[in-house]
Design a protein around this motif. Structure first.
Motif, PDB file in Angstrom:
ATOM      1  N   PHE A 150       0.821  -1.203   0.000  1.00  0.00           N
ATOM      2  CA  PHE A 150       0.000   0.000   0.000  1.00  0.00           C
ATOM      3  C   PHE A 150       0.854   1.250   0.000  1.00  0.00           C
ATOM      4  O   PHE A 150       2.036   1.233   0.311  1.00  0.00           O
ATOM      5  N   SER A 151       0.205   2.338  -0.384  1.00  0.00           N
ATOM      6  CA  SER A 151       0.829   3.651  -0.361  1.00  0.00           C
ATOM      7  C   SER A 151      -0.208   4.621   0.182  1.00  0.00           C
ATOM      8  O   SER A 151      -1.293   4.747  -0.393  1.00  0.00           O
ATOM      9  N   GLY A 152       0.122   5.277   1.280  1.00  0.00           N
ATOM     10  CA  GLY A 152      -0.861   6.164   1.910  1.00  0.00           C
ATOM     11  C   GLY A 152      -2.080   5.362   2.311  1.00  0.00           C
ATOM     12  O   GLY A 152      -1.994   4.390   3.049  1.00  0.00           O
ATOM     13  N   ARG A 153      -3.241   5.727   1.768  1.00  0.00           N
ATOM     14  CA  ARG A 153      -4.481   4.987   2.036  1.00  0.00           C
ATOM     15  C   ARG A 153      -4.877   4.100   0.865  1.00  0.00           C
ATOM     16  O   ARG A 153      -5.964   3.538   0.845  1.00  0.00           O
ATOM     17  N   LEU A 154      -3.983   3.976  -0.122  1.00  0.00           N
ATOM     18  CA  LEU A 154      -4.289   3.239  -1.348  1.00  0.00           C
ATOM     19  C   LEU A 154      -3.686   1.845  -1.319  1.00  0.00           C
ATOM     20  O   LEU A 154      -2.477   1.683  -1.144  1.00  0.00           O
ATOM     21  N   LEU A 155      -4.523   0.842  -1.493  1.00  0.00           N
ATOM     22  CA  LEU A 155      -4.085  -0.544  -1.561  1.00  0.00           C
ATOM     23  C   LEU A 155      -3.671  -0.854  -3.000  1.00  0.00           C
ATOM     24  O   LEU A 155      -4.499  -0.836  -3.912  1.00  0.00           O
TER      25      LEU A 155
END
Length: 158
Positions: A109-114
Motif C-alpha cells: 500500500f501507499s498512503g491509504r491506497l491498496l
C-alpha cells in the motif's frame, strides 16, 4: 554474461537484467547482514525461488512455515513495493500476515491506497517454475500497482 544460468538452464540475461529481478536481488542482498551472499551470483541467490511442480509436491504443508520461506516471500513483495515506488514516487509499504499453517495475505500500500493484495495459501510451497515466471509475476504485480497509483494518486499520497 552467459545467457544460461545454473538455476534451470533456461534463463536469459534479459531475465536477470529485468528491473524487477534487480530489485529482488537488491532485497535479498539487503537482508544478508553477515555478508554470506557477498560473492554469490544473482542467479544463485534466486535459486530458492525456482521450485518445480515435482519439488512442490514433495514439500509437506504440515507444521510451521520455514523462516527462510517467509523471508523469500517478504523479499518478493518488498521488491514489488520498491519498483512501484521507483515508478510513481509514492512511498510504498508491505504488510504480511501469515499464520503457522501457511495461510494469510500480503498487502502493498501507499498512503491509504491498496496497490497489491494477495491471498496466500500453502506458503510452504512458495516458488515459481522458472526465473522467467518469477520475473513475469513480479512485473505483472508491479504494473497493476503502478496503474492504480497513477489513477488514484491523491489517495496514495501521505
Amino acid at each position: 554474461m552467459n545467457t544460461s544460468n545454473s538455476v534451470n538452464g533456461t534463463a536469459t540475461s534479459d531475465v536477470l537484467s529485468s528491473s524487477f529481478i534487480k530489485a529482488l536481488v537488491q532485497q535479498i542482498r539487503g537482508l544478508d547482514t553477515y555478508g554470506t551472499y557477498k560473492k554469490w551470483s544473482d542467479d544463485l541467490l534466486l535459486k530458492p525461488y525456482v521450485v518445480s511442480k515435482q519439488q512442490k509436491r514433495e514439500i509437506s504443508v504440515e507444521g510451521e512455515v520455514d523462516l527462510r520461506t517467509i523471508s523469500r516471500i517478504n523479499a518478493f513483495y518488498r521488491a514489488i513495493a520498491i519498483r512501484i515506488e521507483q515508478e510513481t514516487g509514492l512511498l510504498s509499504q508491505v504488510v504480511t500476515d501469515l499464520n503457522h499453517e501457511g495461510f494469510g495475505w500480503v498487502l502493498v500500500f501507499s498512503g491509504r491506497l491498496l496497490l497489491v493484495k494477495k491471498t496466500m495459501r500453502d506458503v510452504h510451497r512458495f516458488g515459481f517454475n522458472s526465473l522467467e515466471k518469477l520475473a513475469e509475476e513480479g512485473e505483472s504485480l508491479v504494473e497493476k500497482g503502478v496503474e492504480l497509483a497513477t489513477r488514484f494518486r491523491e489517495v496514495g499520497e501521505l
